[in-house]
Write a protein that holds these residues in place. Sequence first.
Motif, mmCIF file in Angstrom:
data_model
loop_
_atom_site.group_PDB
_atom_site.id
_atom_site.type_symbol
_atom_site.label_atom_id
_atom_site.label_comp_id
_atom_site.label_asym_id
_atom_site.label_seq_id
_atom_site.Cartn_x
_atom_site.Cartn_y
_atom_site.Cartn_z
ATOM 1 N N GLY A 18 -56.796 -55.719 30.421
ATOM 2 C CA GLY A 18 -56.666 -56.709 31.475
ATOM 3 C C GLY A 18 -55.823 -57.887 31.031
ATOM 4 N N PRO A 19 -56.228 -59.104 31.366
ATOM 5 C CA PRO A 19 -55.434 -60.302 31.071
ATOM 6 C C PRO A 19 -55.158 -60.458 29.574
ATOM 7 C CG PRO A 19 -57.224 -60.805 32.585
ATOM 8 C CD PRO A 19 -57.473 -59.419 32.088
ATOM 9 N N VAL A 20 -53.974 -60.923 29.251
ATOM 10 C CA VAL A 20 -53.585 -61.119 27.861
ATOM 11 C C VAL A 20 -53.043 -62.533 27.689
ATOM 12 C CG1 VAL A 20 -51.293 -60.138 28.304
ATOM 13 C CG2 VAL A 20 -52.138 -60.297 25.968
ATOM 14 N N THR B 107 -34.723 -62.976 23.675
ATOM 15 C CA THR B 107 -35.070 -64.373 23.901
ATOM 16 C C THR B 107 -36.592 -64.516 23.894
ATOM 17 O OG1 THR B 107 -35.200 -64.097 26.299
ATOM 18 C CG2 THR B 107 -33.037 -64.654 25.356
ATOM 19 N N PRO B 108 -37.102 -65.741 23.673
ATOM 20 C CA PRO B 108 -38.554 -65.938 23.713
ATOM 21 C C PRO B 108 -39.191 -65.429 25.007
ATOM 22 C CG PRO B 108 -37.509 -67.865 22.767
ATOM 23 C CD PRO B 108 -36.404 -66.971 23.254
ATOM 24 N N GLN B 109 -38.519 -65.667 26.141
ATOM 25 C CA GLN B 109 -39.085 -65.205 27.406
ATOM 26 C C GLN B 109 -39.169 -63.688 27.458
ATOM 27 O OE1 GLN B 109 -37.012 -66.617 30.879
ATOM 28 N NE2 GLN B 109 -38.302 -65.465 32.308
ATOM 29 N N ARG C 267 -45.605 -54.001 16.998
ATOM 30 C CA ARG C 267 -44.612 -53.987 15.920
ATOM 31 C C ARG C 267 -43.468 -53.030 16.243
ATOM 32 N NH1 ARG C 267 -49.440 -53.617 12.772
ATOM 33 N NH2 ARG C 267 -49.960 -55.617 11.788
ATOM 34 N N ALA C 268 -43.821 -51.883 16.802
ATOM 35 C CA ALA C 268 -42.800 -50.874 17.121
ATOM 36 C C ALA C 268 -41.831 -51.363 18.195
ATOM 37 C CB ALA C 268 -43.468 -49.579 17.578
ATOM 38 N N SER C 269 -42.255 -52.342 18.989
ATOM 39 C CA SER C 269 -41.375 -52.867 20.038
ATOM 40 C C SER C 269 -40.206 -53.650 19.462
ATOM 41 C CB SER C 269 -42.170 -53.772 20.987
ATOM 42 O OG SER C 269 -42.516 -55.000 20.357
ATOM 43 N N GLY C 270 -40.363 -54.128 18.210
ATOM 44 C CA GLY C 270 -39.279 -54.828 17.534
ATOM 45 C C GLY C 270 -39.154 -56.299 17.852
ATOM 46 N N VAL C 271 -40.080 -56.845 18.656
ATOM 47 C CA VAL C 271 -39.931 -58.241 19.058
ATOM 48 C C VAL C 271 -40.723 -59.197 18.181
ATOM 49 C CG1 VAL C 271 -39.508 -57.577 21.448
ATOM 50 C CG2 VAL C 271 -41.828 -58.168 20.724
ATOM 51 N N GLU D 261 -42.436 -60.972 27.787
ATOM 52 C CA GLU D 261 -42.495 -59.899 28.784
ATOM 53 C C GLU D 261 -42.779 -58.551 28.128
ATOM 54 O OE1 GLU D 261 -38.719 -60.174 30.655
ATOM 55 O OE2 GLU D 261 -39.238 -61.920 31.895
ATOM 56 N N ILE D 262 -42.088 -58.285 27.008
ATOM 57 C CA ILE D 262 -42.251 -56.993 26.324
ATOM 58 C C ILE D 262 -43.662 -56.856 25.759
ATOM 59 C CG2 ILE D 262 -41.509 -55.627 24.324
ATOM 60 C CD1 ILE D 262 -38.672 -56.694 24.820
#
Length: 449
Positions: free
Chosen positions: A421-423, A403-405, A369-373, A409-410
């Motif tokens: 690990g994997p997400v 952007t969605p991409q 949430r803090a990332s803002g995305v 990434e974020i």
Amino acid sequence: MTCTHRFLDKGLRVTKAFIAPLWINGVRVPRIDILRLARDIRGSLKGLHQDTVVVMPKNPLVSVIARKVALECGLPYALDYGSIQRSPDVRHVYLDEHGNVGLSRGWSYPLQDDCARLVSTSGSTGNPETVVHSSHAIAFQARVLAERLGVGAESNMLLPIPVSHAYGASVVELWLNHNVPLIIECGDVIAGTLRSLLERRISTIDVVPSMLQILVKLSRRNTDLRAALSRLDLLNVGGDVLPLGLANEVERECGQKVFDGYGLSEAGPNVAISGPGVYKKGTVGLPLRGVEVRVDARDEVYVRSPSLLSGYLRGTNVVKQVNKDGWLRTGDLGSIDSEGYLSIRGRSKSAIIVNGKTIAPFEVEEAARASGVCEDVAVICTRGQSQLSDRIHVFFIPGRVHTPQRQVEILKDVVRTFGAGPVVLHRILSFPRLPSGKIDKKALKESVS
């Protein structure tokens, strides 16, 4: 509400009984209607076997009156249908929307000497259980809750939470026994809450974090709503972990402290609550008077309180859940600071272990949430054959930033900072939710299992 055998027997001839104001879905309920309904329900319950559980209807007016009358008649009551359906052999009757008794079902079985209330747990992390409380536990909770919140006859409490849930039931007790005026919203809850906030002077509101998020979002475009929120004496939140970012946003937008609290159905439900003079941001406040809290070496929270459950109703048995010293294992992770303030990080059974590292989903969600995305986010884990094949799943409602991409990434970077690990990311439009307003993580896990 002073509701005695005498006024129920004599009905409308008693004029000294005080009943606090009550609104349901924006309409004031006349005092005379409350008295008549109490008298009629008492007549319906008359003659029932003392082991009969009275199941409350969905009608909020009948439900709040009938639970008081049932106890006065010496009858236990169930707040919802599910709590008794899991134990169909227990003798029970259903009240209809008008307070009339249907046919008796089940067998006669004495639950125990002081079985007063049955309520379902949320089932947010497992199968729902039926919790049994005594009349002493109910009275204790109402007394210490009123004391902590500092509410009384001059307050107007807005309750947009179902009265069939444990916390909603504890607020109803403030109206029933402590003369606190109550506004119940149970139809279109968001619209009703906005109407009440804008049309009358509300002093206290109780919401879950998801509803608080909606109210703050709406207040950015509605100055009258922002002003109404800023005038509140108490803005209480519970039912789920409160994101610190949301608390900061409320303070920034509305100038309001968010009084967080913590409880669980098994505890009656309230354990610790913030209130006037009992506030520290990032915590759920201090334990209520008479309630003890400790945290073990694994950071799991234990509670000892006069309002703890008598046990879970399983079949026709009430199965105790406290240990020999009277402590209840909550299954929640938390910490207590040097001043005694309690902080909660989420459920211990929800902890994710990936590559040998334990991660609390709430901490990942807070960072996301803090990332803002994203506007909202939920994190779960699916188990593989080994820890190396465990997968973290991040469900998120995308925000309007990046952007969605770039959002993907974020979010992946956020998860990696926790050493996971994997997400797997899942972009969604809305979350499945339980009646309490919590995100239904069980449903999310089933969608990817």
